[in-house]
Every structure is written in structure tokens, then in C-alpha cells.
Design a protein around this motif. Structure first.
Motif, PDB file in Angstrom:
ATOM      1  N   LEU A  85       0.830  -1.200   0.000  1.00  0.00           N
ATOM      2  CA  LEU A  85       0.000   0.000   0.000  1.00  0.00           C
ATOM      3  C   LEU A  85       0.866   1.252   0.000  1.00  0.00           C
ATOM      4  N   VAL A  86       0.344   2.318  -0.625  1.00  0.00           N
ATOM      5  CA  VAL A  86       0.985   3.632  -0.603  1.00  0.00           C
ATOM      6  C   VAL A  86      -0.049   4.663  -0.174  1.00  0.00           C
ATOM      7  N   PHE A  87       0.327   5.518   0.763  1.00  0.00           N
ATOM      8  CA  PHE A  87      -0.553   6.587   1.251  1.00  0.00           C
ATOM      9  C   PHE A  87       0.188   7.915   1.151  1.00  0.00           C
ATOM     10  N   LYS A 111       0.046  -2.230  15.697  1.00  0.00           N
ATOM     11  CA  LYS A 111       0.525  -3.189  16.687  1.00  0.00           C
ATOM     12  C   LYS A 111       1.482  -4.097  15.942  1.00  0.00           C
ATOM     13  N   THR A 112       2.783  -3.811  16.071  1.00  0.00           N
ATOM     14  CA  THR A 112       3.798  -4.431  15.232  1.00  0.00           C
ATOM     15  C   THR A 112       3.698  -5.956  15.268  1.00  0.00           C
ATOM     16  N   GLY A 113       3.723  -6.549  14.083  1.00  0.00           N
ATOM     17  CA  GLY A 113       3.648  -7.987  13.943  1.00  0.00           C
ATOM     18  C   GLY A 113       2.234  -8.529  13.899  1.00  0.00           C
ATOM     19  N   GLU A 114       1.217  -7.663  14.151  1.00  0.00           N
ATOM     20  CA  GLU A 114      -0.169  -8.124  14.170  1.00  0.00           C
ATOM     21  C   GLU A 114      -1.066  -7.330  13.231  1.00  0.00           C
ATOM     22  N   ARG A 115      -0.914  -6.016  13.241  1.00  0.00           N
ATOM     23  CA  ARG A 115      -1.750  -5.181  12.385  1.00  0.00           C
ATOM     24  C   ARG A 115      -1.120  -3.804  12.189  1.00  0.00           C
ATOM     25  N   PHE A 141     -22.316  18.386   8.120  1.00  0.00           N
ATOM     26  CA  PHE A 141     -21.474  17.296   8.631  1.00  0.00           C
ATOM     27  C   PHE A 141     -20.715  16.729   7.426  1.00  0.00           C
ATOM     28  N   ASN A 142     -19.559  17.307   7.166  1.00  0.00           N
ATOM     29  CA  ASN A 142     -18.803  17.014   5.947  1.00  0.00           C
ATOM     30  C   ASN A 142     -17.471  16.368   6.307  1.00  0.00           C
ATOM     31  N   VAL A 143     -17.334  15.092   5.963  1.00  0.00           N
ATOM     32  CA  VAL A 143     -16.072  14.401   6.221  1.00  0.00           C
ATOM     33  C   VAL A 143     -15.924  13.258   5.225  1.00  0.00           C
ATOM     34  N   SER A 144     -14.700  13.045   4.776  1.00  0.00           N
ATOM     35  CA  SER A 144     -14.355  11.905   3.918  1.00  0.00           C
ATOM     36  C   SER A 144     -13.138  11.239   4.525  1.00  0.00           C
ATOM     37  N   LEU A 145     -13.153   9.926   4.537  1.00  0.00           N
ATOM     38  CA  LEU A 145     -12.086   9.170   5.184  1.00  0.00           C
ATOM     39  C   LEU A 145     -11.559   8.089   4.259  1.00  0.00           C
ATOM     40  N   MET A 146     -10.260   7.828   4.372  1.00  0.00           N
ATOM     41  CA  MET A 146      -9.653   6.685   3.708  1.00  0.00           C
ATOM     42  C   MET A 146      -8.958   5.849   4.776  1.00  0.00           C
ATOM     43  N   PHE A 147      -9.169   4.546   4.693  1.00  0.00           N
ATOM     44  CA  PHE A 147      -8.699   3.653   5.752  1.00  0.00           C
ATOM     45  C   PHE A 147      -8.177   2.385   5.099  1.00  0.00           C
ATOM     46  N   GLY A 148      -6.916   2.070   5.378  1.00  0.00           N
ATOM     47  CA  GLY A 148      -6.337   0.872   4.771  1.00  0.00           C
ATOM     48  C   GLY A 148      -5.242   0.291   5.630  1.00  0.00           C
ATOM     49  N   GLY A 149      -4.852  -0.921   5.297  1.00  0.00           N
ATOM     50  CA  GLY A 149      -3.796  -1.580   6.040  1.00  0.00           C
ATOM     51  C   GLY A 149      -3.889  -3.085   5.907  1.00  0.00           C
ATOM     52  N   GLN A 150      -3.346  -3.760   6.904  1.00  0.00           N
ATOM     53  CA  GLN A 150      -3.343  -5.217   6.879  1.00  0.00           C
ATOM     54  C   GLN A 150      -3.381  -5.760   8.302  1.00  0.00           C
ATOM     55  N   ILE A 151      -4.189  -6.792   8.477  1.00  0.00           N
ATOM     56  CA  ILE A 151      -4.243  -7.551   9.731  1.00  0.00           C
ATOM     57  C   ILE A 151      -3.699  -8.942   9.434  1.00  0.00           C
ATOM     58  N   LYS A 152      -2.923  -9.465  10.330  1.00  0.00           N
ATOM     59  CA  LYS A 152      -2.256 -10.752  10.122  1.00  0.00           C
ATOM     60  C   LYS A 152      -3.261 -11.828   9.719  1.00  0.00           C
ATOM     61  N   GLU A 187       4.854  -2.422   2.932  1.00  0.00           N
ATOM     62  CA  GLU A 187       5.168  -3.639   2.193  1.00  0.00           C
ATOM     63  C   GLU A 187       4.308  -4.792   2.707  1.00  0.00           C
ATOM     64  N   ASN A 188       3.712  -5.514   1.763  1.00  0.00           N
ATOM     65  CA  ASN A 188       2.800  -6.607   2.094  1.00  0.00           C
ATOM     66  C   ASN A 188       3.398  -7.570   3.127  1.00  0.00           C
ATOM     67  N   HIS A 189       2.596  -7.902   4.153  1.00  0.00           N
ATOM     68  CA  HIS A 189       2.941  -8.865   5.209  1.00  0.00           C
ATOM     69  C   HIS A 189       4.013  -8.350   6.174  1.00  0.00           C
ATOM     70  N   HIS A 190       4.375  -7.087   6.076  1.00  0.00           N
ATOM     71  CA  HIS A 190       5.385  -6.555   6.995  1.00  0.00           C
ATOM     72  C   HIS A 190       4.792  -6.270   8.358  1.00  0.00           C
ATOM     73  N   LEU A 191       3.504  -5.914   8.395  1.00  0.00           N
ATOM     74  CA  LEU A 191       2.756  -5.662   9.623  1.00  0.00           C
ATOM     75  C   LEU A 191       3.401  -4.600  10.506  1.00  0.00           C
ATOM     76  N   ALA A 192       4.003  -3.628   9.835  1.00  0.00           N
ATOM     77  CA  ALA A 192       4.557  -2.426  10.468  1.00  0.00           C
ATOM     78  C   ALA A 192       4.843  -1.452   9.339  1.00  0.00           C
TER      79      ALA A 192
END
Length: 296
Positions: A13-15, A39-43, A109-120, A198-203
Motif C-alpha cells: 500500500l501507498v498513502f 501493533k507491530t507484527g499483528e496489524r 457534517f462534511n467528512v471523507s475518510l480513507m482507511f487501509g492496512g493489513q491484519i495478520k 510492504e505486504n505482510h510486513h505488519l509495520a
């Protein structure tokens, strides 16, 4: 205003986010729009926000501690989808608490959000969350999201990005997208936050804050503009001669009627004029004028 872009790739992912906020041309401030929940190593999860700053900050603060009716939080759910669902609930909690009071002062009530990442245990995922708390997910057909001032930086993303794009190329593309936005909209500004996962780095894999002194971004700003101009100047100017080759503007004039292509503009005449009074014929296209000149 702001501009944020998030890109989901096979490699990770790139942000990228800017940091300008304003309430008029004489009230410009700097507030970072990117937050990392890790949470390093988990998410590893990233939140980027656009819209009303007070609403965005309320949602961000609530998200870290928010529990749904079943005791789920972004820290213990087993999928990014469930984490995005909890974020959506947090948006609705803030809406229920603040929206009525804001509306009494004429504030939406104006807000836009982007949310991404990886959970083990699962793949990288990327979501866009709306003001109602509903959300969509990026898939292979649409691998990126934008929030804020999106239109200026979209063309380069559409031309370059796909799931096989490398993380470094995607970061470069995101920076060019941001540069296009900075050049066209004063409500977006430095410094920028760039995060690469980087994929599967979990940090967090790589992170940098970019200001006006960053040499790489200055190189992009200068070289991208110069190379665009060079490419533009290398493209031939339009040729209007109907007798010219088929790659000119009027090269397919002979098939215009069959293809229902109009070779004349729609004319609206002055109320005091008519074709009979004016003694004029219909307006000719450039190509027809050229043919007539050659015949005479």
C-alpha cells in the motif's frame, strides 16, 4: 481543503496526504491528515481524512478506543473489513452527537475518510468511508482512492497505476499526482506525509515528511513539468486541410455524414438577420473553405 491518495497494490500500500487546512484565504493552517494505528507484527492501519477538521479529529480520537455492542475494536477484530465497519460506526456516533448542533450554525457534517492496512492472516485492503459511515473497498478494477481535491491528480493515476505497479513507482506516481494538485489548487499545500507499506510486513515500512526543501520532490516538480512541455511540443499542431493525410483534423471529412459527425457549428443568427436578408450561405468548415480556395 486537502488532497489524499491511497493505492492498493499486489506488493502493498501507498498513502500520501497534504497538511493544509483553511477557513478562507487569510486563515491557513497546517494539520496532519494521516494517522497510523499499529501493533507491530499483528496489524498496521492508516487513516487519512478530508473535510471539516473538527469532525475529522473527533472521529480519529474516538476510533482508537471505540467498542461496538459486541466489544469489538480496531485492535481485536480479525479483518480489515470489520475494522472499517467499526470506523463507520464511530463516524455515526460523532454524527449523532454533533450534527444537529453544527446544522444550527449552518455547518454541514462534511467528512471523507480513507482507511487501509493489513491484519495478520489476510491481504492488504483499502476502504473509503463516507459521511454516513458507509464505505466501499478498492478492488483490482479500481486500485486507488482519492479524497479532497481529487480531480487535478487523477489523470496520472489512471494512466499509470495497476495492481502490478511496484511500490516505488506507485510512490513516484502519487507524488506527481500531488504536484499536479499543488500547482492547480492553493487549498492544498506542503508539507506532505508519504507512507509505504510492504505486504505482510505488519509495520510501517517507509515513511517521510516532505517539505519545500526535499530534493527528490523538487526534482519531480521541475523535471515533470519540463518533460510534459517537451512531449507537448513534440506533438504536431493540428492541420486543417481536407486534402492532407488522414491523421489530420479533417482527414475523415468525406465520411462525416455517414458517421453523423458535424462539420459545421450550430449557428444562432441575430434577430434582425436572416439568411435571405444577409445574402449569406451556411458557414463553411475550414476544410470546405480550403477546397473552395483551391478550386478558384
Amino acid at each position: 481543503m486537502t488532497y489524499c491518495v491511497g493505492i492498493r497494490l499486489d506488493a502493498g500500500l501507498v498513502f500520501l496526504s497534504d497538511s493544509r487546512t483553511n477557513a478562507g484565504v487569510d486563515q491557513v493552517g497546517t494539520f496532519r491528515k494521516m494517522s497510523v494505528f499499529e501493533k507491530t507484527g499483528e496489524r498496521m492501519m492508516v487513516l487519512m481524512t478530508a473535510g471539516n477538521l473538527s469532525i475529522s479529529q473527533s472521529i480519529r480520537e474516538l476510533l482508537s478506543d471505540y467498542q461496538d455492542a459486541n466489544g469489538n475494536t480496531i485492535w481485536n477484530v480479525q479483518s480489515m473489513y470489520d475494522a472499517a465497519r467499526i470506523l463507520g460506526e464511530a463516524v455515526r456516533v460523532v454524527h449523532q452527537r454533533d450534527a444537529k448542533a453544527l446544522s444550527e450554525f449552518g455547518i454541514d457534517f462534511n467528512v471523507s475518510l480513507m482507511f487501509g492496512g493489513q491484519i495478520k492472516g489476510e491481504r492488504c485492503r483499502l476502504f473509503q468511508i463516507y459521511s454516513a459511515g458507509n464505505f466501499i473497498e478498492a478492488h483490482n478494477e479500481n486500485t486507488y482512492f482519492q479524497i479532497g481535491e481529487a480531480k487535478y491528480g487523477k489523470p496520472i493515476l489512471d494512466r499509470v497505476i495497476n495492481t502490478a505497479t511496484s511500490l516505488d513507482d506507485a510512490a513516484k506516481c502519487a507524488l506527481i499526482s500531488m504536484d499536479s494538485t499543488l500547482r492547480s489548487n492553493i487549498s492544498v499545500g506542503l508539507p506532505l506525509d508519504l507512507l509505504v507499506y510492504e505486504n505482510h510486513h505488519l509495520a510501517v515500512s517507509r515513511f517521510v515528511t516532505i517539505d519545500e526543501k526535499n530534493q527528490y520532490f523538487q526534482m519531480i516538480r521541475n523535471s515533470w513539468g519540463q518533460q510534459l512541455k517537451a512531449v507537448f511540443e513534440g506533438i504536431e499542431a493540428p492541420v486543417w486541410d481536407i486534402n492532407a493525410a488522414s491523421d489530420t483534423l479533417n482527414g475523415h471529412h468525406s465520411t462525416a455524414s455517414a458517421n453523423n459527425v458535424h462539420c459545421k457549428p450550430v449557428m444562432v443568427m441575430h434577430p434582425d438577420m436572416s439568411p435571405a436578408i444577409a445574402g449569406t450561405s451556411s458557414l463553411q468548415s475550414f476544410a470546405e473553405q480550403s477546397v473552395n480556395r483551391h478550386q478558384h
